[in-house]
Design an enzyme around this catalytic site. Structure first.
Site, short mmCIF file in Angstrom:
data_model
loop_
_atom_site.label_atom_id
_atom_site.label_comp_id
_atom_site.label_asym_id
_atom_site.label_seq_id
_atom_site.Cartn_x
_atom_site.Cartn_y
_atom_site.Cartn_z
N GLY A 91 -44.42 -156.27 34.90
CA GLY A 91 -43.16 -156.59 35.40
C GLY A 91 -42.43 -157.77 34.37
O GLY A 91 -42.72 -157.38 32.80
N ALA A 125 -47.31 -157.08 31.57
CA ALA A 125 -47.30 -158.62 31.68
C ALA A 125 -48.58 -159.28 31.86
O ALA A 125 -48.87 -160.39 31.67
CB ALA A 125 -46.21 -158.93 32.51
#
Length: 240
Positions: A91, A125
């Protein structure tokens, strides 16, 4: 001190595969070797924590694993302390790192992984925050963590979703290579460019490139070097 067990994916999605399917066999092997039955999933990198956790549960459950979302735990620190394995999804890296600091989880996760040998899976991420810092993320800084310093589970940086320059393009802006080299000019640290479909498997003092594509290593004052699948990258673990 237990041996570290770390699996760092460039991405959860690869063209031609559903979510995590491209790494299914590798992930099952990684978890089964460590007798993991339940995975603690950290969905902080995306806005809808419940929806993201449900996606991971829908994927891992048929493989034989129970998934618990950290966001649903009344005491996140205690949940991490009791976790059999930790999976931090992709993300926005800035949002993710800020949440980890806000929940006081940085030192706890680091200790669990490096001192206790709790398996860690990161994707995108989640891979960025496993490294020294998030300086080499591709994300926009939509949130402001107190520092860019990350979990430091490995002593170098990674650039997930790495794309080499396209020689045929008419685009004259900065390339991914140029951005990574700019970081190195300032920080003098190695950066591993992980193409989609690849991952780094760390077992104790051994690091292996897995997947079906090459990875590109950028180091200070040298030309970048390409490494083929199954390459031994253990030398990177001795950098810091």
């Amino acid at each position: 001190m237990a041996q570290r067990s770390i699996f760092l994916l460039s991405s959860s999605r690869v063209h031609g595969f559903v979510f995590l399917e491209h790494a299914k066999e590798l992930l099952i092997d990684f978890l089964s070797k460590r007798n993991v039955k339940t995975v603690l999933f950290v969905p902080y990198a995306q806005k809808d924590h419940t929806k993201y956790t449900e996606l991971v549960e829908k994927t891992l459950s048929p493989w034989g694993y129970k998934v618990e979302g950290l966001h649903a735990k009344p005491n996140p620190i205690q949940a991490v302390l009791q976790a059999e394995a930790i999976f931090i999804g992709g993300g926005n890296t800035f949002v993710l790192l800020k949440a980890l600091y806000d929940q006081n989880l940085i030192s706890i996760i680091r200790e669990r992984v490096l001192q206790k040998g709790i398996p860690y899976i990161g994707s995108s991420a989640g891979t960025n925050v496993a490294t020294l810092s998030i300086h080499t993320t591709n994300d926009m800084p939509v949130a402001f963590p107190p520092t860019f310093d990350a979990l430091r589970l490995v002593p170098f940086n990674i650039n997930p979703h790495y794309l080499e320059p396209d020689a045929s393009t008419r685009h004259k802006g900065e390339t991914r290579d140029e951005r990574i080299l700019e970081f190195i000019d300032y920080h003098k640290l190695p950066v591993l460019g992980l193409r989609e479909g690849t991952a780094l498997l760390v077992e104790g003092d051994k690091a292996t490139l897995v997947g079906d594509r090459k990875a590109k290593l950028f180091v200070p004052d040298k030309e970048p070097v390409e490494f083929a699948p199954n390459a031994d990258l253990s030398f990177l673990l001795n950098k810091v």
